[in-house]
Design a protein around this motif. Sequence first.
Motif, PDB file in Angstrom:
ATOM      1  N   VAL A 151      87.137 107.891  17.310  1.00  0.00           N
ATOM      2  CA  VAL A 151      86.598 108.908  17.724  1.00  0.00           C
ATOM      3  C   VAL A 151      85.000 108.830  17.464  1.00  0.00           C
ATOM      4  O   VAL A 151      84.259 109.258  18.295  1.00  0.00           O
ATOM      5  N   PHE A 152      84.787 108.159  16.228  1.00  0.00           N
ATOM      6  CA  PHE A 152      83.257 108.192  15.918  1.00  0.00           C
ATOM      7  C   PHE A 152      82.683 107.336  16.916  1.00  0.00           C
ATOM      8  O   PHE A 152      81.395 107.493  17.150  1.00  0.00           O
ATOM      9  N   LEU A 153      83.387 106.138  17.192  1.00  0.00           N
ATOM     10  CA  LEU A 153      82.402 105.057  18.164  1.00  0.00           C
ATOM     11  C   LEU A 153      82.479 105.894  19.625  1.00  0.00           C
ATOM     12  O   LEU A 153      81.269 105.765  20.236  1.00  0.00           O
ATOM     13  N   SER A 154      83.300 106.828  20.231  1.00  0.00           N
ATOM     14  CA  SER A 154      82.967 107.291  21.182  1.00  0.00           C
ATOM     15  C   SER A 154      82.218 108.361  20.926  1.00  0.00           C
ATOM     16  O   SER A 154      81.087 108.426  22.159  1.00  0.00           O
ATOM     17  N   LEU A 155      81.821 109.003  19.965  1.00  0.00           N
ATOM     18  CA  LEU A 155      80.752 110.129  19.823  1.00  0.00           C
ATOM     19  C   LEU A 155      79.478 109.373  19.921  1.00  0.00           C
ATOM     20  O   LEU A 155      78.504 109.974  20.270  1.00  0.00           O
ATOM     21  N   ALA A 156      79.373 108.150  19.098  1.00  0.00           N
ATOM     22  CA  ALA A 156      78.311 107.322  18.885  1.00  0.00           C
ATOM     23  C   ALA A 156      77.752 106.953  20.325  1.00  0.00           C
ATOM     24  O   ALA A 156      76.417 106.870  20.707  1.00  0.00           O
ATOM     25  N   VAL A 157      78.590 106.538  21.205  1.00  0.00           N
ATOM     26  CA  VAL A 157      78.207 106.044  22.475  1.00  0.00           C
ATOM     27  C   VAL A 157      77.825 107.212  23.260  1.00  0.00           C
ATOM     28  O   VAL A 157      76.592 107.057  24.037  1.00  0.00           O
ATOM     29  N   ASP A 158      78.333 108.355  23.324  1.00  0.00           N
ATOM     30  CA  ASP A 158      77.909 109.579  23.855  1.00  0.00           C
ATOM     31  C   ASP A 158      76.483 110.002  23.421  1.00  0.00           C
ATOM     32  O   ASP A 158      75.589 110.274  24.047  1.00  0.00           O
ATOM     33  N   GLN A 159      76.178 109.784  22.133  1.00  0.00           N
ATOM     34  CA  GLN A 159      74.813 110.317  21.545  1.00  0.00           C
ATOM     35  C   GLN A 159      73.876 109.190  21.780  1.00  0.00           C
ATOM     36  O   GLN A 159      72.786 109.420  22.334  1.00  0.00           O
ATOM     37  N   LYS A 160      74.291 107.863  21.943  1.00  0.00           N
ATOM     38  CA  LYS A 160      73.229 107.148  22.572  1.00  0.00           C
ATOM     39  C   LYS A 160      72.742 107.149  24.081  1.00  0.00           C
ATOM     40  O   LYS A 160      71.752 107.153  24.225  1.00  0.00           O
ATOM     41  N   ARG A 161      74.028 107.622  24.933  1.00  0.00           N
ATOM     42  CA  ARG A 161      73.518 107.814  26.187  1.00  0.00           C
ATOM     43  C   ARG A 161      72.704 109.277  26.136  1.00  0.00           C
ATOM     44  O   ARG A 161      71.611 108.985  27.019  1.00  0.00           O
ATOM     45  N   GLU A 162      73.021 109.950  25.307  1.00  0.00           N
ATOM     46  CA  GLU A 162      71.991 111.403  25.191  1.00  0.00           C
ATOM     47  C   GLU A 162      70.681 110.865  24.805  1.00  0.00           C
ATOM     48  O   GLU A 162      69.420 111.439  25.223  1.00  0.00           O
ATOM     49  N   ASN A 163      70.529 109.869  23.650  1.00  0.00           N
ATOM     50  CA  ASN A 163      69.167 109.508  23.225  1.00  0.00           C
ATOM     51  C   ASN A 163      68.468 108.673  24.158  1.00  0.00           C
ATOM     52  O   ASN A 163      67.240 108.785  24.455  1.00  0.00           O
ATOM     53  N   SER A 164      69.351 108.053  25.087  1.00  0.00           N
ATOM     54  CA  SER A 164      68.752 107.092  26.270  1.00  0.00           C
ATOM     55  C   SER A 164      67.934 108.214  27.082  1.00  0.00           C
ATOM     56  O   SER A 164      66.721 108.071  27.666  1.00  0.00           O
ATOM     57  N   ASN A 165      68.831 109.213  27.586  1.00  0.00           N
ATOM     58  CA  ASN A 165      68.071 109.987  28.458  1.00  0.00           C
ATOM     59  C   ASN A 165      66.721 110.883  27.901  1.00  0.00           C
ATOM     60  O   ASN A 165      65.861 110.931  28.618  1.00  0.00           O
ATOM     61  N   HIS A 166      66.963 111.070  26.599  1.00  0.00           N
ATOM     62  CA  HIS A 166      65.934 111.859  26.096  1.00  0.00           C
ATOM     63  C   HIS A 166      64.658 110.710  25.771  1.00  0.00           C
ATOM     64  O   HIS A 166      63.458 111.290  25.873  1.00  0.00           O
ATOM     65  N   ARG A 167      65.023 109.422  25.879  1.00  0.00           N
ATOM     66  CA  ARG A 167      63.873 108.281  25.453  1.00  0.00           C
ATOM     67  C   ARG A 167      63.046 108.433  26.645  1.00  0.00           C
ATOM     68  O   ARG A 167      61.796 108.406  26.404  1.00  0.00           O
ATOM     69  N   ASP A 168      63.582 108.562  28.014  1.00  0.00           N
ATOM     70  CA  ASP A 168      62.956 108.709  29.065  1.00  0.00           C
ATOM     71  C   ASP A 168      61.859 109.923  29.326  1.00  0.00           C
ATOM     72  O   ASP A 168      60.638 109.909  29.702  1.00  0.00           O
ATOM     73  N   ASP A 169      62.435 110.949  28.849  1.00  0.00           N
ATOM     74  CA  ASP A 169      61.862 112.415  28.779  1.00  0.00           C
ATOM     75  C   ASP A 169      60.557 112.156  27.515  1.00  0.00           C
ATOM     76  O   ASP A 169      59.502 112.625  27.972  1.00  0.00           O
ATOM     77  N   ASN A 170      60.997 111.594  26.510  1.00  0.00           N
ATOM     78  CA  ASN A 170      59.806 111.608  25.417  1.00  0.00           C
ATOM     79  C   ASN A 170      58.597 110.562  25.866  1.00  0.00           C
ATOM     80  O   ASN A 170      57.554 110.897  25.638  1.00  0.00           O
ATOM     81  N   ILE A 171      59.166 109.487  26.577  1.00  0.00           N
ATOM     82  CA  ILE A 171      58.052 108.566  27.146  1.00  0.00           C
ATOM     83  C   ILE A 171      57.114 109.192  28.218  1.00  0.00           C
ATOM     84  O   ILE A 171      55.834 109.172  28.188  1.00  0.00           O
ATOM     85  N   ASN A 172      57.861 110.003  29.230  1.00  0.00           N
ATOM     86  CA  ASN A 172      56.904 110.911  29.993  1.00  0.00           C
ATOM     87  C   ASN A 172      56.086 112.025  29.359  1.00  0.00           C
ATOM     88  O   ASN A 172      55.000 112.116  29.694  1.00  0.00           O
ATOM     89  N   ASN A 173      56.610 112.507  28.192  1.00  0.00           N
ATOM     90  CA  ASN A 173      55.726 113.451  27.480  1.00  0.00           C
ATOM     91  C   ASN A 173      54.729 112.678  26.986  1.00  0.00           C
ATOM     92  O   ASN A 173      53.677 113.317  26.842  1.00  0.00           O
ATOM     93  N   MET A 174      54.929 111.655  26.423  1.00  0.00           N
ATOM     94  CA  MET A 174      53.650 111.067  25.895  1.00  0.00           C
ATOM     95  C   MET A 174      52.657 110.530  26.843  1.00  0.00           C
ATOM     96  O   MET A 174      51.466 110.401  26.423  1.00  0.00           O
ATOM     97  N   LYS A 175      53.187 110.184  28.082  1.00  0.00           N
ATOM     98  CA  LYS A 175      51.962 109.723  29.076  1.00  0.00           C
ATOM     99  C   LYS A 175      51.175 111.147  29.510  1.00  0.00           C
ATOM    100  O   LYS A 175      49.962 111.133  29.647  1.00  0.00           O
ATOM    101  N   LYS A 176      52.161 112.325  29.434  1.00  0.00           N
ATOM    102  CA  LYS A 176      51.111 113.637  29.655  1.00  0.00           C
ATOM    103  C   LYS A 176      50.345 113.823  28.481  1.00  0.00           C
ATOM    104  O   LYS A 176      49.126 114.586  28.627  1.00  0.00           O
TER     105      LYS A 176
END
Length: 346
Positions: free
Chosen positions: A107-132
């Motif tokens: 269960v922990f590994l499953s949640l970790a992968v989901d969290q990494k996926r979410e962090n990955s999406n946030h990472r792109d948003d954060n990079i775009n915000n940094m450019k702005k």
Amino acid sequence: MKAKYKTLGLKKGASQEEIQEAYDRLSKELDPVINNNETFFVEQFAKVKVAYSALMTKKKQDEEEIPVKELNWFLKLFTIGDKFSFRDFFDRAKKMFIEFMAIFFGVFLSLAVDQKRENSNHRDDNINNMKKLKVELQDILLYIDEHVGNLSIYHEFFTNQYYSWEEDSDSVFLIIYGEGEDAFAIAPLSLYEEVMPFDPPEVTYNSVQLDGTFRFLDDTLEHELTKIYSGSDLFFIKENAYKVDQSIVDDFVARISNKWVLDIGSTETQYNEFWFDNREYIQKDYYMKNNLRRRLKNFDNVTGQLAEHRARVEGAQHLLDSILTAKEKEIEIIYWVVDLDFLKLE
């Protein structure tokens, strides 16, 4: 087991003490050494020893076991058969622990992968915000330059007026441009009521504060951005550029309303004729000259503060640019970030 009791000359169910006494007695009687190692005594001695060992082991096991009826609900989970065994307990507990850990880590590994996926999406948003944010920092630099440019124009007008205040000329409060028919005049003090608040752009900064982009930034950069957008330096710039400057202008306006109106009558300061016709009266009003001196000093303060603020913005811009460059060089492999610069060989 009944035969073993019989070997020791005991009835079935004899106690440990009785078994021990029978063994001690028979082992002395049947001792092969005493009996010259005769075959009969050797065999009987071995049978007694085996029977004794088996019966004592059984007695100890019986003492360790607890009837199921006497167990609480928790221990019954680990019980097999009619009696509780510590060996069964530990075996089953170990099995249940292993199964639990397998489920937990799954269960922990499953949640970790989901969290990494979410962090990955946030990472792109954060990079775009940094450019702005980088664009907004550039806009702030342009805003500062524009503000300093406007400030320098007024500073030049008012400085010339201050140092020519006592000249014996009807046009002392006028600046004449051009010659002949193309000539025109401007009264610097007719522009005196203009106040220039300092309000640099901050829309992007306010938005990234709310969406968590700051957690993506370097601590040094976050600290510098906080200073730029809400630090004490910015507070004093705004204070001097508007409140202090406005109070000086208010004193100027109040002087005209409370004294000049009474002494001169007409106070149409927006017209060049007013400054031409009343120049001798105005020259004698040293309160107004001192007011002009105060404003020039405030202009100097604001200009110096803006220069320091501009340097801070430029520094933050360079730091943000370097962080962006590093982030854009990173690649993601199944949601894990790899820094390519780190992998380079010297």
